[in-house]
Scaffold this motif. Structure first.
Motif, PDB file in Angstrom:
ATOM      1  N   GLY A 156     -20.615 -45.678 -17.377  1.00 29.20           N
ATOM      2  CA  GLY A 156     -21.418 -46.332 -16.624  1.00 29.20           C
ATOM      3  C   GLY A 156     -21.484 -47.812 -15.944  1.00 29.20           C
ATOM      4  O   GLY A 156     -22.385 -48.927 -16.088  1.00 29.20           O
ATOM      5  N   LEU A 157     -20.853 -48.396 -16.355  1.00 31.35           N
ATOM      6  CA  LEU A 157     -20.154 -49.756 -15.686  1.00 31.35           C
ATOM      7  C   LEU A 157     -19.925 -50.495 -13.947  1.00 31.35           C
ATOM      8  O   LEU A 157     -18.978 -49.392 -13.847  1.00 31.35           O
ATOM      9  CB  LEU A 157     -19.499 -50.753 -16.328  1.00 31.35           C
ATOM     10  N   THR A 158     -20.668 -50.982 -13.913  1.00 28.27           N
ATOM     11  CA  THR A 158     -20.764 -51.072 -12.773  1.00 28.27           C
ATOM     12  C   THR A 158     -20.139 -52.273 -11.997  1.00 28.27           C
ATOM     13  O   THR A 158     -19.757 -52.466 -11.038  1.00 28.27           O
ATOM     14  CB  THR A 158     -21.732 -50.627 -11.547  1.00 28.27           C
ATOM     15  N   THR A 159     -19.567 -53.193 -12.235  1.00 25.47           N
ATOM     16  CA  THR A 159     -19.198 -54.548 -12.232  1.00 25.47           C
ATOM     17  C   THR A 159     -17.725 -53.860 -13.332  1.00 25.47           C
ATOM     18  O   THR A 159     -18.187 -54.497 -14.157  1.00 25.47           O
ATOM     19  CB  THR A 159     -19.806 -55.684 -12.332  1.00 25.47           C
ATOM     20  N   ILE A 160     -16.519 -53.975 -13.032  1.00 28.06           N
ATOM     21  CA  ILE A 160     -15.433 -54.448 -13.708  1.00 28.06           C
ATOM     22  C   ILE A 160     -14.891 -55.307 -13.100  1.00 28.06           C
ATOM     23  O   ILE A 160     -13.832 -55.071 -12.627  1.00 28.06           O
ATOM     24  CB  ILE A 160     -14.998 -52.646 -14.192  1.00 28.06           C
ATOM     25  N   GLU A 161     -14.345 -56.636 -13.903  1.00 27.52           N
ATOM     26  CA  GLU A 161     -12.891 -57.525 -13.056  1.00 27.52           C
ATOM     27  C   GLU A 161     -11.997 -56.992 -13.578  1.00 27.52           C
ATOM     28  O   GLU A 161     -11.362 -56.636 -14.639  1.00 27.52           O
ATOM     29  CB  GLU A 161     -13.448 -58.614 -13.383  1.00 27.52           C
ATOM     30  N   ALA A 162     -10.975 -56.360 -12.430  1.00 27.19           N
ATOM     31  CA  ALA A 162      -9.825 -55.546 -12.682  1.00 27.19           C
ATOM     32  C   ALA A 162      -8.902 -56.685 -13.096  1.00 27.19           C
ATOM     33  O   ALA A 162      -8.023 -56.116 -13.858  1.00 27.19           O
ATOM     34  CB  ALA A 162     -10.066 -55.191 -11.050  1.00 27.19           C
ATOM     35  N   THR A 163      -8.000 -57.338 -12.420  1.00 28.57           N
ATOM     36  CA  THR A 163      -7.159 -58.247 -12.321  1.00 28.57           C
ATOM     37  C   THR A 163      -7.258 -59.798 -11.373  1.00 28.57           C
ATOM     38  O   THR A 163      -8.467 -59.695 -11.552  1.00 28.57           O
ATOM     39  CB  THR A 163      -6.231 -58.175 -11.295  1.00 28.57           C
ATOM     40  N   VAL A 219     -18.694 -48.576  -7.608  1.00 32.21           N
ATOM     41  CA  VAL A 219     -18.217 -49.227  -9.079  1.00 32.21           C
ATOM     42  C   VAL A 219     -17.157 -50.955  -7.641  1.00 32.21           C
ATOM     43  O   VAL A 219     -16.794 -50.881  -6.506  1.00 32.21           O
ATOM     44  CB  VAL A 219     -17.409 -48.671  -9.636  1.00 32.21           C
ATOM     45  N   ASP A 220     -18.300 -52.545  -8.257  1.00 24.71           N
ATOM     46  CA  ASP A 220     -17.207 -53.173  -7.855  1.00 24.71           C
ATOM     47  C   ASP A 220     -16.298 -53.638  -9.078  1.00 24.71           C
ATOM     48  O   ASP A 220     -16.477 -53.391  -9.543  1.00 24.71           O
ATOM     49  CB  ASP A 220     -18.787 -54.358  -8.063  1.00 24.71           C
TER      50      ASP A 220
END
Length: 311
Positions: free
Chosen positions: A46-53, A80-81
């Motif tokens: 359910g997380l909609t902002t996930i800092e990828a790399t 998802v951002d």
């Protein structure tokens, strides 16, 4: 039991930093496929902002050297951002070439950390970021400005509020859409948090553009978060399982665990959209791949409770 507190926001956006900030210090290389699965599981929770790399030079953060391989694996996560860190113009070029449009720059409120992290003064760092922010905005991007050492610095000690306000104002004036206030070494206490947010409001920086990024070095991250919520902040950075620290500040320990944050917010009746059970399962899964237990108290408590049910 849900017991709301009057005056708090009804919903908080959790800015998940585990895949980037949480993993960047790992000494053993985490396979790209594991990182991609980590992001997918966080999204399913359910997380909609996930800092990828981060598109930083591999020499400085070897763990994130696979940014070009990882980012394309994350396509198809609807709603998802996936923001990425870009330290300079070259990093922005790499990110834009892959279609990333949510980027972040990483500034410092103190001269010592600016030198340690970027080998530049604070003002020289801001001058480097300005064309990066301008170009990102021209590409229809969204730019987050991280500001580290907002409360204390391992070399300089307590950081004056006016110094933090000045750099925040500069980042906003150059075009940043939001700011994340970092307690990089975890020394903040609730009164200090409230005082900084009041000083920012007086300088024309509204709470709506602010996020908070607390480390739990002295066990104050949740208390500081609650102080920020009481001041109108509705974006909170956290790392699944409590992973992470800071490679350029040896006294920095883990980030606020996303599970601990969601447990508190759920008890206050604040919506996050996060399924805590799925999130805990994700952190247990990742801890198994890292070969050590999660430092999150909520992960340990709920995982233990589930284990007892199975017996």
């Amino acid at each position: 039991m849900v017991v709301p507190e009057p005056g708090l926001p009804g919903r908080v956006r959790v800015h998940e930093v585990g895949p980037r900030d949480g993993l960047q210090n790992e000494s053993a290389t985490v396979p790209t496929e594991v990182k991609a699965e980590f992001v997918r599981r966080l999204a399913e929770a359910g997380l909609t902002t996930i800092e990828a790399t981060s598109f930083v030079h591999p020499k400085w953060v070897p763990q994130l050297a696979d940014a070009e391989r990882l980012y394309p694996l994350l396509s198809g996560l609807d709603g998802v951002d996936l923001p990425v860190l870009v330290p300079n113009g070259l990093g922005l070029d790499r990110a834009l070439a892959l279609g990333a449009r949510r980027v972040a720059v990483f500034a410092s409120a103190t001269e010592s950390f600016a030198r340690a992290n970027l080998n530049r003064s604070v003002d020289e760092s801001l001058a480097m970021f300005e064309p990066v922010v301008t170009r990102a905005k021209r590409a229809d991007g969204h730019v987050r400005g991280y500001l580290s050492m907002c409360f204390g610095d391992p070399w300089e000690g307590p950081v004056p509020l006016a110094r933090v306000v000045r750099v925040c104002r500069a980042l906003l004036d150059m075009g940043c859409d939001e700011l994340s206030l970092g307690d990089t070494i975890g020394v903040a206490t609730p009164g200090h948090v409230t005082a900084l947010l009041e000083a920012l409001a007086e300088a024309g920086v509204p709470s709506g553009v602010l996020g908070v990024h607390f480390h739990d070095t002295y066990g104050q991250a949740l208390a500081n978060t609650l102080a920020a919520l009481r001041s109108g902040v509705t974006t909170v950075d956290a790392s699944a399982g409590g992973l992470g620290g800071c490679p350029y500040a040896r006294s920095a320990t883990g980030n606020l665990a996303t599970e601990d944050l969601v447990w508190m917010l759920r008890g206050l009746g604040i919506e996050t959209g996060v399924d805590l059970g799925l999130l805990v399962a994700t952190s247990v899964w990742m801890s198994e791949r890292l070969g050590r237990p999660s430092p999150s108290r909520t992960v340990r408590a709920l995982a233990s409770a589930d284990s007892h049910k199975e017996q």
